[in-house]
Design a protein around this motif. Structure first.
Motif, PDB file in Angstrom:
ATOM      1  N   ALA A  23       0.843  -1.194   0.000  1.00  0.00           N
ATOM      2  CA  ALA A  23       0.000   0.000   0.000  1.00  0.00           C
ATOM      3  C   ALA A  23       0.880   1.246   0.000  1.00  0.00           C
ATOM      4  O   ALA A  23       1.950   1.271   0.605  1.00  0.00           O
ATOM      5  CB  ALA A  23      -0.909  -0.005   1.217  1.00  0.00           C
ATOM      6  N   ALA A  24       0.425   2.260  -0.676  1.00  0.00           N
ATOM      7  CA  ALA A  24       1.167   3.521  -0.725  1.00  0.00           C
ATOM      8  C   ALA A  24       1.226   4.152   0.664  1.00  0.00           C
ATOM      9  O   ALA A  24       2.205   4.782   1.033  1.00  0.00           O
ATOM     10  CB  ALA A  24       0.516   4.477  -1.701  1.00  0.00           C
ATOM     11  N   GLU A  69     -14.962  14.147  -3.527  1.00  0.00           N
ATOM     12  CA  GLU A  69     -14.891  13.237  -4.655  1.00  0.00           C
ATOM     13  C   GLU A  69     -13.464  12.767  -4.882  1.00  0.00           C
ATOM     14  O   GLU A  69     -12.515  13.396  -4.442  1.00  0.00           O
ATOM     15  CB  GLU A  69     -15.410  13.911  -5.923  1.00  0.00           C
ATOM     16  CG  GLU A  69     -14.576  15.112  -6.341  1.00  0.00           C
ATOM     17  CD  GLU A  69     -15.149  15.837  -7.554  1.00  0.00           C
ATOM     18  OE1 GLU A  69     -16.210  15.431  -8.042  1.00  0.00           O
ATOM     19  OE2 GLU A  69     -14.517  16.800  -7.988  1.00  0.00           O
ATOM     20  N   LYS A  70     -13.363  11.645  -5.581  1.00  0.00           N
ATOM     21  CA  LYS A  70     -12.061  11.108  -5.963  1.00  0.00           C
ATOM     22  C   LYS A  70     -11.742  11.600  -7.363  1.00  0.00           C
ATOM     23  O   LYS A  70     -12.517  11.394  -8.289  1.00  0.00           O
ATOM     24  CB  LYS A  70     -12.090   9.582  -5.945  1.00  0.00           C
ATOM     25  CG  LYS A  70     -10.783   8.948  -6.393  1.00  0.00           C
ATOM     26  CD  LYS A  70     -10.938   7.439  -6.503  1.00  0.00           C
ATOM     27  CE  LYS A  70      -9.619   6.773  -6.782  1.00  0.00           C
ATOM     28  NZ  LYS A  70      -9.241   6.770  -8.162  1.00  0.00           N
ATOM     29  N   GLU A  75      -4.818   8.374  -5.799  1.00  0.00           N
ATOM     30  CA  GLU A  75      -4.715   6.987  -5.359  1.00  0.00           C
ATOM     31  C   GLU A  75      -5.581   6.846  -4.112  1.00  0.00           C
ATOM     32  O   GLU A  75      -5.496   7.666  -3.197  1.00  0.00           O
ATOM     33  CB  GLU A  75      -3.271   6.637  -5.031  1.00  0.00           C
ATOM     34  CG  GLU A  75      -3.120   5.321  -4.334  1.00  0.00           C
ATOM     35  CD  GLU A  75      -2.131   4.399  -5.001  1.00  0.00           C
ATOM     36  OE1 GLU A  75      -2.027   3.273  -4.549  1.00  0.00           O
ATOM     37  OE2 GLU A  75      -1.480   4.828  -5.964  1.00  0.00           O
ATOM     38  N   GLU A  76      -6.400   5.825  -4.066  1.00  0.00           N
ATOM     39  CA  GLU A  76      -7.299   5.628  -2.935  1.00  0.00           C
ATOM     40  C   GLU A  76      -6.743   4.562  -2.004  1.00  0.00           C
ATOM     41  O   GLU A  76      -6.354   3.482  -2.443  1.00  0.00           O
ATOM     42  CB  GLU A  76      -8.683   5.206  -3.413  1.00  0.00           C
ATOM     43  CG  GLU A  76      -9.665   5.002  -2.278  1.00  0.00           C
ATOM     44  CD  GLU A  76     -11.058   4.630  -2.751  1.00  0.00           C
ATOM     45  OE1 GLU A  76     -11.906   4.372  -1.900  1.00  0.00           O
ATOM     46  OE2 GLU A  76     -11.292   4.611  -3.968  1.00  0.00           O
ATOM     47  N   VAL A  77      -6.708   4.886  -0.710  1.00  0.00           N
ATOM     48  CA  VAL A  77      -6.337   3.929   0.323  1.00  0.00           C
ATOM     49  C   VAL A  77      -7.587   3.695   1.153  1.00  0.00           C
ATOM     50  O   VAL A  77      -8.130   4.619   1.744  1.00  0.00           O
ATOM     51  CB  VAL A  77      -5.185   4.468   1.213  1.00  0.00           C
ATOM     52  CG1 VAL A  77      -4.887   3.506   2.351  1.00  0.00           C
ATOM     53  CG2 VAL A  77      -3.946   4.742   0.384  1.00  0.00           C
ATOM     54  N   LEU A  78      -8.044   2.460   1.170  1.00  0.00           N
ATOM     55  CA  LEU A  78      -9.222   2.081   1.935  1.00  0.00           C
ATOM     56  C   LEU A  78      -8.772   1.124   3.025  1.00  0.00           C
ATOM     57  O   LEU A  78      -8.259   0.052   2.726  1.00  0.00           O
ATOM     58  CB  LEU A  78     -10.267   1.420   1.028  1.00  0.00           C
ATOM     59  CG  LEU A  78     -11.540   0.916   1.695  1.00  0.00           C
ATOM     60  CD1 LEU A  78     -12.297   2.063   2.345  1.00  0.00           C
ATOM     61  CD2 LEU A  78     -12.419   0.224   0.679  1.00  0.00           C
ATOM     62  N   ARG A  83     -11.515   6.078   4.098  1.00  0.00           N
ATOM     63  CA  ARG A  83     -10.914   6.366   2.792  1.00  0.00           C
ATOM     64  C   ARG A  83      -9.994   7.573   2.868  1.00  0.00           C
ATOM     65  O   ARG A  83     -10.378   8.629   3.340  1.00  0.00           O
ATOM     66  CB  ARG A  83     -12.010   6.622   1.768  1.00  0.00           C
ATOM     67  CG  ARG A  83     -12.890   5.403   1.522  1.00  0.00           C
ATOM     68  CD  ARG A  83     -14.113   5.735   0.739  1.00  0.00           C
ATOM     69  NE  ARG A  83     -13.795   5.904  -0.679  1.00  0.00           N
ATOM     70  CZ  ARG A  83     -14.673   6.294  -1.586  1.00  0.00           C
ATOM     71  NH1 ARG A  83     -15.914   6.571  -1.245  1.00  0.00           N
ATOM     72  NH2 ARG A  83     -14.310   6.417  -2.850  1.00  0.00           N
ATOM     73  N   VAL A  84      -8.769   7.376   2.373  1.00  0.00           N
ATOM     74  CA  VAL A  84      -7.790   8.455   2.266  1.00  0.00           C
ATOM     75  C   VAL A  84      -7.344   8.483   0.810  1.00  0.00           C
ATOM     76  O   VAL A  84      -7.030   7.443   0.227  1.00  0.00           O
ATOM     77  CB  VAL A  84      -6.581   8.229   3.197  1.00  0.00           C
ATOM     78  CG1 VAL A  84      -5.524   9.299   2.981  1.00  0.00           C
ATOM     79  CG2 VAL A  84      -7.020   8.199   4.651  1.00  0.00           C
TER      80      VAL A  84
END
Length: 129
Positions: A23-24, A69-70, A75-78, A83-84
């Motif tokens: 993960a980032a 919104e994305k 990049e989405e981290v769940l 959610r980040v």
């Protein structure tokens, strides 16, 4: 029809262990709880957005903001239902970073434990890679 310049072969591989991608950004339980608490009274926001901008004595500093919104390049981290989103400009600087939340007598803040940082300023607000 032109001749192919490059040849490729496909092979099926069985019984090979697939390694999970790294993960980032990972969140500590304290960071997850704090983000959840920050967002509970703000239903219009879907998460937090992490970015970087030029500032301070060492060059870069992190930014945190609510997001509705994305964006396509984010990049989405769940993690644990939180959610980040990481802005495109910040993605490479955050690889392998742990986001924590620290509540002490002197400060209450998110702390980024980043193994990629080469130097920080005395106050700890800015960094260089």
């Amino acid at each position: 029809m032109s001749a192919s310049l490059v040849r490729a072969t496909v092979r099926a591989v069985s019984k090979r262990k697939i390694l999970p991608t790294r993960a980032a950004l990972t969140l500590t339980p304290a960071a997850v709880n704090q983000i959840r608490m920050l967002l509970q009274d703000k239903p219009e926001y879907i998460g937090l957005k992490v970015g970087v901008r030029t500032r301070g004595c060492n060059g870069l500093t992190y930014t945190l903001d609510y997001t509705k919104e994305k964006h396509q390049a984010d990049e989405e981290v769940l993690q644990d239902g939180v959610r980040v989103f990481i802005e495109k400009k910040a993605q490479l600087t955050l690889l392998g970073t742990e986001m924590d939340f620290v509540d002490s007598k002197l400060s209450t803040e998110f702390v980024f434990n980043n193994p990629n940082i080469k130097g920080t300023c005395g106050c700890g607000e800015s960094f260089s890679i």
